[in-house]
Design a protein around this motif. Structure first.
Motif, PDB file in Angstrom:
ATOM      1  N   LYS A  39       0.952  -1.299  -0.038  1.00  0.00           N
ATOM      2  CA  LYS A  39      -0.058   0.035   0.025  1.00  0.00           C
ATOM      3  C   LYS A  39       0.798   1.460  -0.332  1.00  0.00           C
ATOM      4  O   LYS A  39       2.028   1.191   0.476  1.00  0.00           O
ATOM      5  CB  LYS A  39      -0.955   0.025   1.212  1.00  0.00           C
ATOM      6  CG  LYS A  39      -1.866  -1.178   1.233  1.00  0.00           C
ATOM      7  CD  LYS A  39      -2.826  -1.111   2.464  1.00  0.00           C
ATOM      8  CE  LYS A  39      -3.779  -2.167   2.568  1.00  0.00           C
ATOM      9  NZ  LYS A  39      -4.874  -1.966   3.632  1.00  0.00           N
ATOM     10  N   GLU A  40       0.358   2.321  -0.613  1.00  0.00           N
ATOM     11  CA  GLU A  40       1.053   3.581  -0.813  1.00  0.00           C
ATOM     12  C   GLU A  40       0.881   4.269   0.623  1.00  0.00           C
ATOM     13  O   GLU A  40      -0.113   4.084   1.546  1.00  0.00           O
ATOM     14  CB  GLU A  40       0.447   4.460  -1.690  1.00  0.00           C
ATOM     15  CG  GLU A  40       0.717   4.010  -3.129  1.00  0.00           C
ATOM     16  CD  GLU A  40       0.243   5.217  -4.124  1.00  0.00           C
ATOM     17  OE1 GLU A  40      -0.059   6.165  -3.752  1.00  0.00           O
ATOM     18  OE2 GLU A  40       0.277   4.938  -5.130  1.00  0.00           O
ATOM     19  N   PRO A  41       2.535   4.702   1.157  1.00  0.00           N
ATOM     20  CA  PRO A  41       2.090   5.167   2.545  1.00  0.00           C
ATOM     21  C   PRO A  41       1.312   6.534   2.519  1.00  0.00           C
ATOM     22  O   PRO A  41       1.121   7.207   1.647  1.00  0.00           O
ATOM     23  CB  PRO A  41       3.688   5.648   2.697  1.00  0.00           C
ATOM     24  CG  PRO A  41       4.317   6.049   1.439  1.00  0.00           C
ATOM     25  CD  PRO A  41       3.638   4.784   0.475  1.00  0.00           C
ATOM     26  N   ILE A  42       0.613   6.682   3.862  1.00  0.00           N
ATOM     27  CA  ILE A  42      -0.228   7.924   3.895  1.00  0.00           C
ATOM     28  C   ILE A  42       0.357   8.904   4.540  1.00  0.00           C
ATOM     29  O   ILE A  42       1.166   8.799   5.578  1.00  0.00           O
ATOM     30  CB  ILE A  42      -1.478   7.284   4.944  1.00  0.00           C
ATOM     31  CG1 ILE A  42      -2.222   6.082   4.211  1.00  0.00           C
ATOM     32  CG2 ILE A  42      -2.474   8.335   5.058  1.00  0.00           C
ATOM     33  CD1 ILE A  42      -3.270   5.573   4.919  1.00  0.00           C
ATOM     34  N   SER A  43       0.322   9.952   3.962  1.00  0.00           N
ATOM     35  CA  SER A  43       0.931  11.371   4.518  1.00  0.00           C
ATOM     36  C   SER A  43       0.284  11.483   6.078  1.00  0.00           C
ATOM     37  O   SER A  43      -0.664  11.076   6.478  1.00  0.00           O
ATOM     38  CB  SER A  43       0.699  12.489   3.979  1.00  0.00           C
ATOM     39  OG  SER A  43       0.688  13.554   4.211  1.00  0.00           O
ATOM     40  N   ARG A  44       1.151  12.179   6.983  1.00  0.00           N
ATOM     41  CA  ARG A  44       0.644  12.594   8.168  1.00  0.00           C
ATOM     42  C   ARG A  44      -0.466  13.515   8.383  1.00  0.00           C
ATOM     43  O   ARG A  44      -1.011  13.397   9.521  1.00  0.00           O
ATOM     44  CB  ARG A  44       1.947  13.179   9.007  1.00  0.00           C
ATOM     45  CG  ARG A  44       2.767  14.216   8.556  1.00  0.00           C
ATOM     46  CD  ARG A  44       3.751  14.692   9.180  1.00  0.00           C
ATOM     47  NE  ARG A  44       4.419  16.003   8.822  1.00  0.00           N
ATOM     48  CZ  ARG A  44       5.082  16.925   9.619  1.00  0.00           C
ATOM     49  NH1 ARG A  44       5.073  16.466  10.795  1.00  0.00           N
ATOM     50  NH2 ARG A  44       5.667  17.564   9.079  1.00  0.00           N
ATOM     51  N   TYR A  45      -0.682  14.050   7.168  1.00  0.00           N
ATOM     52  CA  TYR A  45      -1.753  15.311   6.979  1.00  0.00           C
ATOM     53  C   TYR A  45      -3.005  14.492   6.314  1.00  0.00           C
ATOM     54  O   TYR A  45      -3.792  15.331   5.919  1.00  0.00           O
ATOM     55  CB  TYR A  45      -1.026  16.389   6.084  1.00  0.00           C
ATOM     56  CG  TYR A  45       0.013  17.122   6.615  1.00  0.00           C
ATOM     57  CD1 TYR A  45      -0.310  17.767   7.883  1.00  0.00           C
ATOM     58  CD2 TYR A  45       1.357  16.857   6.001  1.00  0.00           C
ATOM     59  CE1 TYR A  45       0.746  18.329   8.414  1.00  0.00           C
ATOM     60  CE2 TYR A  45       2.220  17.798   6.448  1.00  0.00           C
ATOM     61  CZ  TYR A  45       2.130  18.370   7.612  1.00  0.00           C
ATOM     62  OH  TYR A  45       3.091  18.972   8.393  1.00  0.00           O
ATOM     63  N   GLY A  46      -3.079  13.094   6.223  1.00  0.00           N
ATOM     64  CA  GLY A  46      -4.251  12.632   5.663  1.00  0.00           C
ATOM     65  C   GLY A  46      -4.064  13.066   3.966  1.00  0.00           C
ATOM     66  O   GLY A  46      -3.116  13.128   3.398  1.00  0.00           O
ATOM     67  N   PRO A  47      -5.189  12.669   3.568  1.00  0.00           N
ATOM     68  CA  PRO A  47      -5.398  12.663   2.074  1.00  0.00           C
ATOM     69  C   PRO A  47      -5.213  14.350   1.209  1.00  0.00           C
ATOM     70  O   PRO A  47      -6.245  14.837   0.631  1.00  0.00           O
ATOM     71  CB  PRO A  47      -6.738  12.291   1.575  1.00  0.00           C
ATOM     72  CG  PRO A  47      -7.499  12.618   2.935  1.00  0.00           C
ATOM     73  CD  PRO A  47      -6.537  12.496   4.157  1.00  0.00           C
ATOM     74  N   TRP A  48      -4.205  14.930   1.933  1.00  0.00           N
ATOM     75  CA  TRP A  48      -4.028  16.695   1.768  1.00  0.00           C
ATOM     76  C   TRP A  48      -2.945  17.014   1.128  1.00  0.00           C
ATOM     77  O   TRP A  48      -1.832  16.494   1.970  1.00  0.00           O
ATOM     78  CB  TRP A  48      -4.816  17.215   2.770  1.00  0.00           C
ATOM     79  CG  TRP A  48      -6.180  17.256   2.846  1.00  0.00           C
ATOM     80  CD1 TRP A  48      -6.900  16.394   3.820  1.00  0.00           C
ATOM     81  CD2 TRP A  48      -7.259  18.067   2.177  1.00  0.00           C
ATOM     82  NE1 TRP A  48      -8.153  16.832   3.756  1.00  0.00           N
ATOM     83  CE2 TRP A  48      -8.458  17.734   2.648  1.00  0.00           C
ATOM     84  CE3 TRP A  48      -7.405  18.832   1.384  1.00  0.00           C
ATOM     85  CZ2 TRP A  48      -9.629  18.233   2.419  1.00  0.00           C
ATOM     86  CZ3 TRP A  48      -8.618  19.749   0.805  1.00  0.00           C
ATOM     87  CH2 TRP A  48      -9.705  19.009   1.418  1.00  0.00           C
ATOM     88  N   ASN A  49      -2.556  17.469   0.278  1.00  0.00           N
ATOM     89  CA  ASN A  49      -1.449  18.101  -0.339  1.00  0.00           C
ATOM     90  C   ASN A  49      -1.194  19.359  -0.037  1.00  0.00           C
ATOM     91  O   ASN A  49      -2.026  20.235  -0.484  1.00  0.00           O
ATOM     92  CB  ASN A  49      -1.211  17.431  -1.688  1.00  0.00           C
ATOM     93  CG  ASN A  49       0.472  17.694  -2.063  1.00  0.00           C
ATOM     94  OD1 ASN A  49       1.150  18.074  -1.324  1.00  0.00           O
ATOM     95  ND2 ASN A  49       0.518  18.101  -3.519  1.00  0.00           N
ATOM     96  N   LEU A  50      -0.158  19.997   0.516  1.00  0.00           N
ATOM     97  CA  LEU A  50       0.064  21.355   0.750  1.00  0.00           C
ATOM     98  C   LEU A  50       0.394  22.032  -0.797  1.00  0.00           C
ATOM     99  O   LEU A  50       1.495  21.701  -1.288  1.00  0.00           O
ATOM    100  CB  LEU A  50       1.158  21.767   1.769  1.00  0.00           C
ATOM    101  CG  LEU A  50       1.223  23.234   2.043  1.00  0.00           C
ATOM    102  CD1 LEU A  50       0.048  23.667   2.631  1.00  0.00           C
ATOM    103  CD2 LEU A  50       2.357  23.399   3.241  1.00  0.00           C
TER     104      LEU A  50
END
Length: 242
Positions: A39-50
């Motif tokens: 599985k692709e790693p999940i960002s610590r910010y969830g499904p949001w990209n800054l």
């Protein structure tokens, strides 16, 4: 202007930035006879990209003056306000910023800390608090493992054997190394013969503590108490993670 007074410092200034929601990719079916892809790693910010990383746009407690709002604000004009946000975006167009019709964006504004003297990004603060909590839970689980306990702190019927387990350990110079537990010693807290008991297992463990034998670079051997801050889960201090 934002209605929350916590969004501004004592000068009536604040910060804002934008996030883009990232839709997770559909999982790929594994090939016949092959294991499922990781599985692709999940960002610590969830499904949001800054968007526009390491930058922010200015926000003001009062509106910049225009024909309908003659009161002076923190920014001298709408042109200055627009210029500030264009600087934040690096002058990128909507397309250049990676945005398209149907994309979801989120506006995040900074808030004052508890002391009221510094503006913080809520999502960063939440991610940091979550990481601290996760590390604390991992540390408790690791300490329980060393003591033969499960995640809830109950005695395991078949505890994991510690010899052969990789751990992070700090040497006497304060440097961390990935080492391997070689031996385990159970020491009665009432005993004053700790040095003589190395390598022996006490029959009574109700008031006992454990020490583990590790070897650092150069062949230096040490026995470290499992409750010491000098021992940690493998990779905690040696993986290069911040």
């Amino acid at each position: 202007p934002l209605q929350s007074y916590k969004a501004y410092d004592s000068d009536g200034k604040g910060m804002g930035r934008l996030w883009k929601k990232i839709e997770p990719a559909a999982p790929q079916a594994p090939s016949p006879g092959q294991p499922a892809p990781p599985k692709e790693p999940i960002s610590r910010y969830g499904p949001w990209n800054l968007l526009c990383k390491n930058r922010f746009g200015a926000i003001s407690m009062t509106l910049p003056p225009d024909e309908s709002n003659p009161a002076p604000g923190e920014l001298s004009s709408w042109d200055d306000y627009q210029e500030n946000w264009e600087t934040y975006t690096g002058g990128a167009t909507v397309q250049e910023a990676g945005l398209a019709d149907g994309d979801q964006i989120m506006f995040e504004f900074s808030v004052l800390n508890k002391a009221g003297n510094k503006l913080l990004w809520p999502r960063e603060a939440a991610a940091k608090a979550g990481r601290v909590r996760r590390l604390a839970e991992e540390d408790t689980e690791f300490r329980n493992l060393l003591q033969g306990l499960d995640k809830e702190g109950n005695i395991m019927l078949k505890p994991q054997k510690l010899p052969g387990l990789d751990v992070d350990a700090m040497d006497s110079a304060g440097r961390w190394y990935l080492v391997n537990i070689q031996e385990v010693d159970i020491v009665d807290e009432d005993s004053e013969e700790d040095d003589e008991s190395i390598g022996r297992v006490k029959s009574s463990e109700s008031r006992a503590r454990k020490k583990v034998k590790v070897t650092f670079e150069g062949g230096h051997v040490e026995w470290i108490d499992v409750e010491s801050d000098r021992i940690a889960k493998a990779g905690r201090f040696t993986s290069g993670e911040d």
